[in-house]
Structure formats: structure tokens, C-alpha cells
Design a protein around this motif. Structure first.
Motif, PDB file in Angstrom:
ATOM      1  N   LYS A  52      28.737  15.884  16.030  1.00  0.00           N
ATOM      2  CA  LYS A  52      28.101  15.544  14.744  1.00  0.00           C
ATOM      3  C   LYS A  52      26.779  14.829  15.002  1.00  0.00           C
ATOM      4  O   LYS A  52      26.672  14.010  15.913  1.00  0.00           O
ATOM      5  N   LYS A  53      25.788  15.156  14.177  1.00  0.00           N
ATOM      6  CA  LYS A  53      24.485  14.517  14.312  1.00  0.00           C
ATOM      7  C   LYS A  53      24.513  13.168  13.601  1.00  0.00           C
ATOM      8  O   LYS A  53      24.806  13.073  12.417  1.00  0.00           O
ATOM      9  N   VAL A  54      24.211  12.104  14.358  1.00  0.00           N
ATOM     10  CA  VAL A  54      24.196  10.739  13.834  1.00  0.00           C
ATOM     11  C   VAL A  54      22.745  10.294  13.733  1.00  0.00           C
ATOM     12  O   VAL A  54      22.020  10.324  14.731  1.00  0.00           O
ATOM     13  N   PRO A  55      22.286   9.880  12.520  1.00  0.00           N
ATOM     14  CA  PRO A  55      20.890   9.447  12.389  1.00  0.00           C
ATOM     15  C   PRO A  55      20.609   8.194  13.222  1.00  0.00           C
ATOM     16  O   PRO A  55      21.515   7.417  13.521  1.00  0.00           O
ATOM     17  N   LEU A  56      19.343   8.016  13.568  1.00  0.00           N
ATOM     18  CA  LEU A  56      18.945   6.866  14.378  1.00  0.00           C
ATOM     19  C   LEU A  56      18.920   5.596  13.532  1.00  0.00           C
ATOM     20  O   LEU A  56      18.747   5.643  12.315  1.00  0.00           O
ATOM     21  N   ASP A  57      19.076   4.446  14.204  1.00  0.00           N
ATOM     22  CA  ASP A  57      19.077   3.146  13.517  1.00  0.00           C
ATOM     23  C   ASP A  57      17.667   2.662  13.204  1.00  0.00           C
ATOM     24  O   ASP A  57      17.489   1.839  12.315  1.00  0.00           O
ATOM     25  N   VAL A  58      16.673   3.130  13.946  1.00  0.00           N
ATOM     26  CA  VAL A  58      15.293   2.694  13.721  1.00  0.00           C
ATOM     27  C   VAL A  58      14.584   3.691  12.814  1.00  0.00           C
ATOM     28  O   VAL A  58      14.985   4.841  12.706  1.00  0.00           O
ATOM     29  N   LYS A  59      13.522   3.208  12.162  1.00  0.00           N
ATOM     30  CA  LYS A  59      12.737   4.072  11.292  1.00  0.00           C
ATOM     31  C   LYS A  59      11.254   3.817  11.534  1.00  0.00           C
ATOM     32  O   LYS A  59      10.879   2.825  12.179  1.00  0.00           O
ATOM     33  N   VAL A  60      10.427   4.706  11.033  1.00  0.00           N
ATOM     34  CA  VAL A  60       8.979   4.583  11.175  1.00  0.00           C
ATOM     35  C   VAL A  60       8.532   3.240  10.613  1.00  0.00           C
ATOM     36  O   VAL A  60       9.037   2.783   9.583  1.00  0.00           O
ATOM     37  N   ASP A  61       7.602   2.594  11.280  1.00  0.00           N
ATOM     38  CA  ASP A  61       7.005   1.293  10.949  1.00  0.00           C
ATOM     39  C   ASP A  61       7.838   0.087  11.384  1.00  0.00           C
ATOM     40  O   ASP A  61       7.413  -1.043  11.193  1.00  0.00           O
ATOM     41  N   ASP A  62       9.032   0.292  11.972  1.00  0.00           N
ATOM     42  CA  ASP A  62       9.794  -0.837  12.510  1.00  0.00           C
ATOM     43  C   ASP A  62       9.068  -1.401  13.723  1.00  0.00           C
ATOM     44  O   ASP A  62       8.527  -0.649  14.546  1.00  0.00           O
ATOM     45  N   GLU A  63       9.042  -2.716  13.842  1.00  0.00           N
ATOM     46  CA  GLU A  63       8.563  -3.387  15.058  1.00  0.00           C
ATOM     47  C   GLU A  63       9.784  -3.558  15.946  1.00  0.00           C
ATOM     48  O   GLU A  63      10.813  -4.081  15.493  1.00  0.00           O
ATOM     49  N   VAL A  64       9.711  -3.109  17.195  1.00  0.00           N
ATOM     50  CA  VAL A  64      10.872  -3.145  18.075  1.00  0.00           C
ATOM     51  C   VAL A  64      10.542  -3.791  19.412  1.00  0.00           C
ATOM     52  O   VAL A  64       9.387  -3.845  19.838  1.00  0.00           O
ATOM     53  N   ILE A  65      11.596  -4.266  20.065  1.00  0.00           N
ATOM     54  CA  ILE A  65      11.518  -4.755  21.435  1.00  0.00           C
ATOM     55  C   ILE A  65      12.360  -3.786  22.261  1.00  0.00           C
ATOM     56  O   ILE A  65      13.485  -3.451  21.884  1.00  0.00           O
ATOM     57  N   TYR A  66      11.811  -3.316  23.367  1.00  0.00           N
ATOM     58  CA  TYR A  66      12.494  -2.305  24.171  1.00  0.00           C
ATOM     59  C   TYR A  66      12.588  -2.757  25.626  1.00  0.00           C
ATOM     60  O   TYR A  66      11.917  -3.699  26.046  1.00  0.00           O
ATOM     61  N   SER A  67      13.433  -2.072  26.372  1.00  0.00           N
ATOM     62  CA  SER A  67      13.648  -2.393  27.782  1.00  0.00           C
ATOM     63  C   SER A  67      12.370  -2.213  28.582  1.00  0.00           C
ATOM     64  O   SER A  67      11.623  -1.262  28.372  1.00  0.00           O
ATOM     65  N   LYS A  68      12.163  -3.120  29.500  1.00  0.00           N
ATOM     66  CA  LYS A  68      11.000  -3.057  30.378  1.00  0.00           C
ATOM     67  C   LYS A  68      11.078  -1.812  31.250  1.00  0.00           C
ATOM     68  O   LYS A  68      12.148  -1.445  31.711  1.00  0.00           O
ATOM     69  N   TYR A  69       9.959  -1.153  31.441  1.00  0.00           N
ATOM     70  CA  TYR A  69       9.828   0.032  32.296  1.00  0.00           C
ATOM     71  C   TYR A  69      10.640   1.236  31.801  1.00  0.00           C
ATOM     72  O   TYR A  69      10.999   2.096  32.578  1.00  0.00           O
ATOM     73  N   SER A  70      10.945   1.295  30.511  1.00  0.00           N
ATOM     74  CA  SER A  70      11.692   2.444  29.990  1.00  0.00           C
ATOM     75  C   SER A  70      10.739   3.484  29.406  1.00  0.00           C
ATOM     76  O   SER A  70       9.605   3.199  29.065  1.00  0.00           O
ATOM     77  N   GLY A  71      11.210   4.708  29.312  1.00  0.00           N
ATOM     78  CA  GLY A  71      10.477   5.768  28.643  1.00  0.00           C
ATOM     79  C   GLY A  71       9.371   6.408  29.450  1.00  0.00           C
ATOM     80  O   GLY A  71       9.191   6.144  30.633  1.00  0.00           O
ATOM     81  N   SER A  72       8.637   7.270  28.745  1.00  0.00           N
ATOM     82  CA  SER A  72       7.520   8.001  29.334  1.00  0.00           C
ATOM     83  C   SER A  72       6.244   7.692  28.568  1.00  0.00           C
ATOM     84  O   SER A  72       6.227   7.768  27.344  1.00  0.00           O
ATOM     85  N   GLU A  73       5.196   7.342  29.295  1.00  0.00           N
ATOM     86  CA  GLU A  73       3.916   7.045  28.661  1.00  0.00           C
ATOM     87  C   GLU A  73       3.164   8.344  28.415  1.00  0.00           C
ATOM     88  O   GLU A  73       3.147   9.227  29.271  1.00  0.00           O
ATOM     89  N   VAL A  74       2.556   8.457  27.221  1.00  0.00           N
ATOM     90  CA  VAL A  74       1.823   9.650  26.827  1.00  0.00           C
ATOM     91  C   VAL A  74       0.500   9.214  26.215  1.00  0.00           C
ATOM     92  O   VAL A  74       0.458   8.255  25.441  1.00  0.00           O
ATOM     93  N   LYS A  75      -0.579   9.922  26.553  1.00  0.00           N
ATOM     94  CA  LYS A  75      -1.882   9.624  25.968  1.00  0.00           C
ATOM     95  C   LYS A  75      -2.351  10.843  25.193  1.00  0.00           C
ATOM     96  O   LYS A  75      -2.407  11.945  25.733  1.00  0.00           O
ATOM     97  N   ILE A  76      -2.658  10.644  23.916  1.00  0.00           N
ATOM     98  CA  ILE A  76      -3.188  11.712  23.067  1.00  0.00           C
ATOM     99  C   ILE A  76      -4.517  11.221  22.521  1.00  0.00           C
ATOM    100  O   ILE A  76      -4.553  10.235  21.777  1.00  0.00           O
ATOM    101  N   GLY A  77      -5.591  11.874  22.903  1.00  0.00           N
ATOM    102  CA  GLY A  77      -6.922  11.387  22.540  1.00  0.00           C
ATOM    103  C   GLY A  77      -7.134  10.043  23.202  1.00  0.00           C
ATOM    104  O   GLY A  77      -6.951   9.886  24.403  1.00  0.00           O
ATOM    105  N   GLU A  78      -7.488   9.051  22.411  1.00  0.00           N
ATOM    106  CA  GLU A  78      -7.691   7.696  22.924  1.00  0.00           C
ATOM    107  C   GLU A  78      -6.454   6.820  22.776  1.00  0.00           C
ATOM    108  O   GLU A  78      -6.418   5.704  23.271  1.00  0.00           O
TER     109      GLU A  78
END
Length: 94
Positions: A52-78
Motif C-alpha cells: 500500500k502506498k503511504v503518503p509522506l509526513d513532510v510537505k512542501v514548505d516545511d523546514e526540516v532537519i536531516y541527517s548529516k551527509y545524507s542524500g544526493s546533491e544536485v545543481k540545476i542552473g545556479e
């Protein structure tokens, strides 16, 4: 151009950190701490749990704190973004 994350992924605009210490010393890029706070720009459609698809707890415009060194950095334009899994988000700043 915009980013549309898939599944349980979240796109974050990383909050800019100060590059000058309180005593007025400017830190070079390599000496700066990696920021861990940002604003949610886009969210995926949700995570699939037990078929079953479970919606995410976060939404657009939320200010969040995330784990250090997590994810992938992406640059689009500037602009620079971070794409992470919702599981790497530690808290929503309210």
C-alpha cells in the motif's frame, strides 16, 4: 525546469550557512560545517509498505532537519538542492 521526486524521496533547498565566525573570521568552503537544515521544495508520491502506498509526513514548505551527509546533491542552473529519503529527515521545525 523543476524536480519531481519519486516514491519516498524529498527535494530540499539547503539553508545557507554563515561563512564568517562571530569574531569576524571568514571560513573557507572546506572548513565550513555541512548544513543540516533546509526547506522542502518537493515531495514524492509516497512509500510503499505492505503493498500500500503511504503518503509522506513532510510537505512542501516545511523546514526540516536531516541527517548529516545524507542524500544526493544536485545543481540545476545556479540553485543547489539535496534529494534524500524521508527516513533521513530527523524533524520538522515548527
Amino acid at each position: 525546469m523543476s524536480l519531481r521526486p519519486l516514491g519516498d524521496k524529498v527535494v530540499i533547498k539547503v539553508k545557507a550557512e554563515e561563512v564568517m565566525t562571530s569574531s569576524g573570521i571568514v571560513l573557507p568552503g572546506s572548513a565550513q560545517e555541512k548544513p543540516q537544515q533546509g526547506k522542502v521544495i518537493a515531495v514524492g508520491t509516497g512509500e510503499i509498505i505492505d503493498g500500500k502506498k503511504v503518503p509522506l509526513d513532510v510537505k512542501v514548505d516545511d523546514e526540516v532537519i536531516y541527517s548529516k551527509y545524507s542524500g544526493s546533491e544536485v545543481k540545476i542552473g545556479e540553485e543547489e538542492y539535496l534529494i534524500i529519503k524521508q527516513a533521513d529527515i530527523l524533524a520538522i521545525v515548527e
